[in-house]
Motif scaffolding. Structure first.
Motif, PDB file in Angstrom:
ATOM      1  N   SER A 193      22.047  43.395 -11.713  1.00  0.00           N
ATOM      2  CA  SER A 193      23.446  43.105 -12.018  1.00  0.00           C
ATOM      3  C   SER A 193      23.564  41.947 -13.000  1.00  0.00           C
ATOM      4  CB  SER A 193      24.209  42.775 -10.735  1.00  0.00           C
ATOM      5  OG  SER A 193      24.233  43.890  -9.862  1.00  0.00           O
ATOM      6  N   LEU A 194      22.743  40.908 -12.796  1.00  0.00           N
ATOM      7  CA  LEU A 194      22.753  39.792 -13.744  1.00  0.00           C
ATOM      8  C   LEU A 194      22.285  40.248 -15.120  1.00  0.00           C
ATOM      9  CD1 LEU A 194      21.324  36.879 -11.536  1.00  0.00           C
ATOM     10  CD2 LEU A 194      23.639  37.092 -12.459  1.00  0.00           C
ATOM     11  N   GLY A 195      21.261  41.102 -15.135  1.00  0.00           N
ATOM     12  CA  GLY A 195      20.804  41.633 -16.412  1.00  0.00           C
ATOM     13  C   GLY A 195      21.882  42.441 -17.110  1.00  0.00           C
ATOM     14  N   ASN A 196      22.567  43.288 -16.350  1.00  0.00           N
ATOM     15  CA  ASN A 196      23.645  44.079 -16.936  1.00  0.00           C
ATOM     16  C   ASN A 196      24.813  43.208 -17.389  1.00  0.00           C
ATOM     17  OD1 ASN A 196      22.551  46.641 -16.847  1.00  0.00           O
ATOM     18  ND2 ASN A 196      24.360  47.541 -15.891  1.00  0.00           N
ATOM     19  N   LEU A 197      25.087  42.134 -16.625  1.00  0.00           N
ATOM     20  CA  LEU A 197      26.155  41.228 -17.013  1.00  0.00           C
ATOM     21  C   LEU A 197      25.854  40.577 -18.358  1.00  0.00           C
ATOM     22  CD1 LEU A 197      28.786  39.734 -16.303  1.00  0.00           C
ATOM     23  CD2 LEU A 197      27.389  38.021 -15.127  1.00  0.00           C
ATOM     24  N   ALA A 198      24.619  40.093 -18.515  1.00  0.00           N
ATOM     25  CA  ALA A 198      24.236  39.473 -19.784  1.00  0.00           C
ATOM     26  C   ALA A 198      24.267  40.485 -20.925  1.00  0.00           C
ATOM     27  CB  ALA A 198      22.845  38.853 -19.656  1.00  0.00           C
ATOM     28  N   LYS A 199      23.765  41.691 -20.673  1.00  0.00           N
ATOM     29  CA  LYS A 199      23.752  42.703 -21.739  1.00  0.00           C
ATOM     30  C   LYS A 199      25.157  43.196 -22.064  1.00  0.00           C
ATOM     31  CE  LYS A 199      20.462  45.101 -19.697  1.00  0.00           C
ATOM     32  NZ  LYS A 199      19.475  46.176 -19.418  1.00  0.00           N
ATOM     33  N   MET A 243      24.320  37.746 -34.135  1.00  0.00           N
ATOM     34  CA  MET A 243      23.015  37.174 -33.823  1.00  0.00           C
ATOM     35  C   MET A 243      22.976  36.654 -32.390  1.00  0.00           C
ATOM     36  SD  MET A 243      20.126  36.770 -35.425  1.00  0.00           S
ATOM     37  CE  MET A 243      18.824  36.708 -34.198  1.00  0.00           C
ATOM     38  N   TYR A 244      24.041  35.998 -31.958  1.00  0.00           N
ATOM     39  CA  TYR A 244      24.101  35.515 -30.581  1.00  0.00           C
ATOM     40  C   TYR A 244      24.069  36.668 -29.580  1.00  0.00           C
ATOM     41  CZ  TYR A 244      25.143  30.750 -32.089  1.00  0.00           C
ATOM     42  OH  TYR A 244      25.067  29.496 -32.643  1.00  0.00           O
ATOM     43  N   ALA A 245      24.615  37.807 -29.958  1.00  0.00           N
ATOM     44  CA  ALA A 245      24.585  38.975 -29.080  1.00  0.00           C
ATOM     45  C   ALA A 245      23.153  39.380 -28.751  1.00  0.00           C
ATOM     46  CB  ALA A 245      25.331  40.147 -29.722  1.00  0.00           C
ATOM     47  N   ASP A 246      22.275  39.309 -29.752  1.00  0.00           N
ATOM     48  CA  ASP A 246      20.882  39.659 -29.499  1.00  0.00           C
ATOM     49  C   ASP A 246      20.183  38.627 -28.630  1.00  0.00           C
ATOM     50  OD1 ASP A 246      20.826  42.077 -30.697  1.00  0.00           O
ATOM     51  OD2 ASP A 246      19.365  41.582 -32.238  1.00  0.00           O
ATOM     52  N   LYS A 303      28.576  42.140 -29.752  1.00  0.00           N
ATOM     53  CA  LYS A 303      27.978  42.966 -30.811  1.00  0.00           C
ATOM     54  C   LYS A 303      28.962  43.941 -31.421  1.00  0.00           C
ATOM     55  CE  LYS A 303      25.933  46.739 -29.889  1.00  0.00           C
ATOM     56  NZ  LYS A 303      25.058  47.808 -29.374  1.00  0.00           N
ATOM     57  N   ASP A 304      29.661  44.704 -30.589  1.00  0.00           N
ATOM     58  CA  ASP A 304      30.495  45.791 -31.112  1.00  0.00           C
ATOM     59  C   ASP A 304      31.612  45.303 -32.033  1.00  0.00           C
ATOM     60  OD1 ASP A 304      28.879  47.496 -29.751  1.00  0.00           O
ATOM     61  OD2 ASP A 304      30.275  47.931 -28.130  1.00  0.00           O
ATOM     62  N   PRO A 305      32.428  44.293 -31.630  1.00  0.00           N
ATOM     63  CA  PRO A 305      33.472  43.839 -32.560  1.00  0.00           C
ATOM     64  C   PRO A 305      32.906  43.218 -33.833  1.00  0.00           C
ATOM     65  CG  PRO A 305      33.903  43.063 -30.327  1.00  0.00           C
ATOM     66  CD  PRO A 305      32.520  43.606 -30.337  1.00  0.00           C
ATOM     67  N   SER A 306      31.788  42.485 -33.689  1.00  0.00           N
ATOM     68  CA  SER A 306      31.185  41.864 -34.873  1.00  0.00           C
ATOM     69  C   SER A 306      30.716  42.920 -35.859  1.00  0.00           C
ATOM     70  CB  SER A 306      30.009  40.976 -34.456  1.00  0.00           C
ATOM     71  OG  SER A 306      30.426  39.963 -33.583  1.00  0.00           O
ATOM     72  N   PHE A 307      30.090  43.968 -35.321  1.00  0.00           N
ATOM     73  CA  PHE A 307      29.572  44.992 -36.222  1.00  0.00           C
ATOM     74  C   PHE A 307      30.692  45.795 -36.867  1.00  0.00           C
ATOM     75  CE2 PHE A 307      27.434  49.093 -37.150  1.00  0.00           C
ATOM     76  CZ  PHE A 307      26.589  48.598 -38.135  1.00  0.00           C
TER      77      PHE A 307
END
Length: 495
Positions: free
Chosen positions: A234-240, A206-209, A247-251
């Motif tokens: 770059s900041l946008g890509n850093l946050a994403k 949830m925090y990932a989203d 997201k990936d490990p959680s899923f």
């Protein structure tokens, strides 16, 4: 050291509860043997028959960075801090870093960052060869990605009007740099917080989203400030990238939860089918929205549309995570189960417990407050009393942890230190004792009397708690309560 407490745990068969009268007798013996006033100079021999005034090592506190602190008893509780690369065999201290001949040259701090906790014992034998070959494989893949990006930008006309291909190459460098800066976020999350996802995958998914949504805001701002495209993107890509790192490990943990027949590969493949279908449908709707003249010309309208879709997306994400029903015990679910057993002598099933679990809550804000893995100095407080330390050591002689109520706080809070050899079950026992203390603690009474009674109550009722967990369908062999490994206490008998 006189051992006056005894408890045992055998899974899945558990010993029967002890008689109440026997517990009370032992409680009286514990109080008589442990709750002594502060020792004064000239009192003669200690309770172990040693002459006072000599320094005796009673325990060793070892930190993950190799620093070791020895606590000694003389006329006061004193400590010495020093660095040890190798511990003596007499101390029998647990090493935090497993040895591997192939990586003996690698500093421990780097091993902790790039390898799973407990390596190599925590993974299969083929893990390291696979990872070492995957690393150059991924390097070549990203080299190809850089070259392809340049070709794509040339194809859409970047550099055409300048008459040279230099503009396309420069644009490709800026675009790839944006991706590279963003990838730092995934590197940091995987190296620093890789041990979080097994405990609470719903929370981190949830925090990932939330973090991904913040990254998208930077991307949207580039339209208003095109001159600052590179820093904003770059900041946008850093946050994403941070969001993807969460997201990936959680899923993957969630997918493993689904694969009860050992069919993890098939579950992942079918999830890919659903995801690609949703992607195609979402792209189609997005193209229709972009084709609307009002949105193309009006930035506020486009921003409002994005915000509406994003809020709907976050709400749907929360609902999808709320329906998950884990039968493993993490700290949030342990709190719910322990509270139910302490108050009502029963435990909830996985459906009811998962419904009560708050996906977004942080452990530090949950009541009662429990601080795990504290050093001994914080545990005993400012007075550094000899009798207080000796009382705690006797009280928890048969436990793999030491628990103390924080008497400096107005709200109820406990500190927990773990000994060498502590397990997830030790953490669960400390949680049970904490909740019993919270329900029965009286600030006007002696804290050690109440601690002693709470230990005996746990001895009497903890076996029943585990039995009820088994009967309710909880996986008591997969308790996700990690023991903090930054500090470990090793108790020794002074000579």
């Amino acid at each position: 050291m006189t051992h006056v407490l005894h408890n045992s745990f055998t899974a899945p068969a558990l010993g029967s509860s002890r008689r109440r009268s026997s517990n009370r007798d032992r409680l009286l013996r514990l109080r008589c043997s442990s709750l002594q006033p502060n020792l004064q100079e000239g009192d003669g021999e200690t309770d172990n028959g040693r002459v006072q005034g000599r320094k005796h090592v009673i325990l060793i506190e070892r930190y993950g960075n190799g620093t070791t602190r020895r606590y000694t008893l003389d006329d006061d509780l004193t400590s010495q801090t020093f660095y040890e690369e190798h511990e003596s065999g007499n101390d029998k201290l647990q090493d935090f870093h497993f040895s591997d001949p192939k990586l003996s040259w690698l500093p421990n701090i780097v091993k902790d960052f790039v390898l799973p906790s407990g390596f190599p014992g925590s993974v299969s034998d083929d893990y390291l060869p696979y990872i070492l070959l995957q690393f150059p494989t991924n390097i070549t893949g990203w080299i190809c990605h850089t070259l392809v990006t340049s070709s794509l930008l040339k194809a859409v006309g970047v550099g055409t009007f300048s008459g040279t291909t230099a503009a396309a190459s420069a644009a490709a460098i800026r675009w790839v740099s944006k991706d590279g800066i963003g990838a730092v976020g995934r590197l940091f999350i995987g190296g620093r917080f890789g041990n979080l996802f097994d405990d609470d995958p719903k929370q981190w998914r949830m925090y990932a989203d939330f973090i991904g949504s913040a990254g998208s805001i930077f991307d949207l701002t580039t339209q208003l400030y095109p001159a600052y495209f590179l820093p904003l993107a770059s900041l946008g890509n850093l946050a994403k990238a941070v969001a993807r790192g969460l997201k990936d490990p959680s899923f993957r943990v969630i997918q493993n939860h689904f694969a009860i027949s050992g069919n993890l590969g098939e579950v992942a493949a079918k999830e890919e089918v659903w995801e690609v279908a949703a992607q195609l449908l979402g792209l189609a709707v997005g193209i229709l929205i972009l084709d609307s003249p009002g949105l193309v010309k009006s930035y506020p309208a486009m921003l409002l549309t994005w915000m509406s879709m994003r809020l709907l997306h976050l709400w749907l994400r929360y609902q999808s995570l709320a329906v998950l029903r884990f039968n493993t015990i993490n700290l949030k679910r342990a709190r719910i189960l322990v509270k139910s057993h302490v108050l009502h002598s029963t435990v909830l099933g996985s459906d009811d417990c998962n419904k009560k679990e708050n996906i977004l809550s942080w452990q530090r804000f949950m009541k009662p407050q429990i601080e795990f893995g504290v050093p001994l100095e914080k545990l005993v407080g400012r007075e550094r009393s000899i009798s207080k330390v000796k009382t705690l050591l006797k009280l928890y002689a048969n436990e793999k942890y030491i628990l103390m109520v924080n008497q400096q706080q107005r709200d109820f809070e406990v500190f927990v230190s773990f000994k060498v050899g502590a397990t997830s079950l030790s953490v669960l026992r400390s949680v049970w004792q904490t909740y019993w203390l919270q329900e029965n603690f009286k600030s006007s009474d002696g804290v050690f009397d109440q601690l002693a009674e709470s230990v005996l109550e746990m001895e009497s009722r903890f076996d029943d708690f585990i039995c009820q967990l088994d009967m309710a369908g909880w996986d008591t062999h997969n308790i996700n309560l990690k023991v903090p490994n930054e500090i470990s206490i090793h108790e020794i008998d002074p000579v």
